[in-house]
Design an enzyme around this catalytic site. Sequence first.
Site, PDB file in Angstrom:
ATOM      1  N   HIS A 164       0.817  -1.217   0.000  1.00 59.30           N
ATOM      2  CA  HIS A 164       0.000   0.000   0.000  1.00 59.30           C
ATOM      3  C   HIS A 164       0.852   1.270   0.000  1.00 59.30           C
ATOM      4  O   HIS A 164       0.316   2.365  -0.224  1.00 59.30           O
ATOM      5  CB  HIS A 164      -0.935   0.023   1.201  1.00 59.30           C
ATOM      6  N   ASP A 199      -2.825 -10.399  -2.353  1.00 59.53           N
ATOM      7  CA  ASP A 199      -3.391  -9.924  -1.092  1.00 59.53           C
ATOM      8  C   ASP A 199      -4.831  -9.501  -1.374  1.00 59.53           C
ATOM      9  O   ASP A 199      -5.165  -9.069  -2.482  1.00 59.53           O
ATOM     10  CB  ASP A 199      -2.570  -8.735  -0.606  1.00 59.53           C
ATOM     11  N   HIS A 201      -6.462  -6.962  -0.458  1.00 59.06           N
ATOM     12  CA  HIS A 201      -6.626  -5.529  -0.675  1.00 59.06           C
ATOM     13  C   HIS A 201      -5.908  -5.085  -1.949  1.00 59.06           C
ATOM     14  O   HIS A 201      -4.908  -5.663  -2.355  1.00 59.06           O
ATOM     15  CB  HIS A 201      -6.072  -4.740   0.514  1.00 59.06           C
ATOM     16  N   ASP A 288      -4.565 -12.707   3.763  1.00 57.05           N
ATOM     17  CA  ASP A 288      -5.853 -12.156   4.159  1.00 57.05           C
ATOM     18  C   ASP A 288      -6.946 -12.471   3.135  1.00 57.05           C
ATOM     19  O   ASP A 288      -8.086 -12.024   3.287  1.00 57.05           O
ATOM     20  CB  ASP A 288      -5.782 -10.661   4.438  1.00 57.05           C
TER      21      ASP A 288
END
Length: 348
Positions: A164, A199, A201, A288
């Site tokens: 991120h 991931d 996200h 995740d």
Amino acid sequence: MFEDTRMKAFFDERQLRHAPKTYFRRGAAMPHQEQPQRAEILRDMLIGEGFEITKPGDHGLDPVRAVHNPGYVDFLPTAYERFVESAGTEALAIPTMHPGVRRGKEPKDIHGQLGWWMTDTSTPLTEGTWEAVYWSAQTAISAAEDVLAGARSAYALCRPPGHHAMRDCSNGFCFFNNACVVANQLTSKFGKVALIDVDVHTGNGSLDILYERGDIFFCSLHPDPTTYPTFFLGHADETGEGEGEGKSLNILLEQGASQDDVLAALDKGIGAITDFGAEALVVSLGFDMAADDPLAAVQVYPDGFAEMARRLAAMGLPTVLVQEGGYLGPSLADNAKAFITTFREATT
């Protein structure tokens, strides 16, 4: 083709020194999800599965500056100390002022600088943050160097994670974008490199950094950012600009997507990477995606992670696995074991 088919795992205990207690989410303070225990669980799994943990070498910050704004890199080493001098040890070192649209100039005051270089409340600075961030990056760089030296694959147990982190700011638990650092390192040997982000996200930081690059193809699998964090970036129509036009691919998943849906999306990403002609691969590896992860949005189970590993390994590319998310859910160790040991078996 490969000088060494053994898969090394890289990790440094100093990565455990970033220990945030709380952050703000949806307007409320809550326990921070990105805890040192995550890395300890993954480390212990690796040891139990016969991996020798290799300490990274110190490659300095030039590889980090190659993908990040040098001013941002220079801000981080002393930021916590300067914050404490201003606000005291009881205050939470997070930004409380932001410049809005990216105009203006970097301020000199620490509180203004926090808002300039940090996007949200999820990356609070702690006494050990800089050491952890530095050695997380060195772990990634060392894994890249191993593959550049002829290894078939390497695993970088990076913590804090990185995908991120944008070119000039922290975001979503992440400070330095380890996967982008690795991808850039690999271009010193390989003309075309692919970075695939599995991931749950959006790899919004990687998208930001790589958006105009033609030598690195970026693909991210994630729920629609209009309704799921990290919001803002990761839409299907964001496909790159300039030399990077057509070199970014965001594959959107429905929230609650099944394991079969995720594997189908993965196949689409693998197909695009193959069409690009990638010569080396970086995987932003997040657990995740798990159905029982505290930040769960899709439903992947240990056998699904194993199948993801088999399909990625079958690409036959020199590969660096870079750890991203995967939080303190019941199946974290099982998911990591399923993916990493399957990848090792498929590449040796």
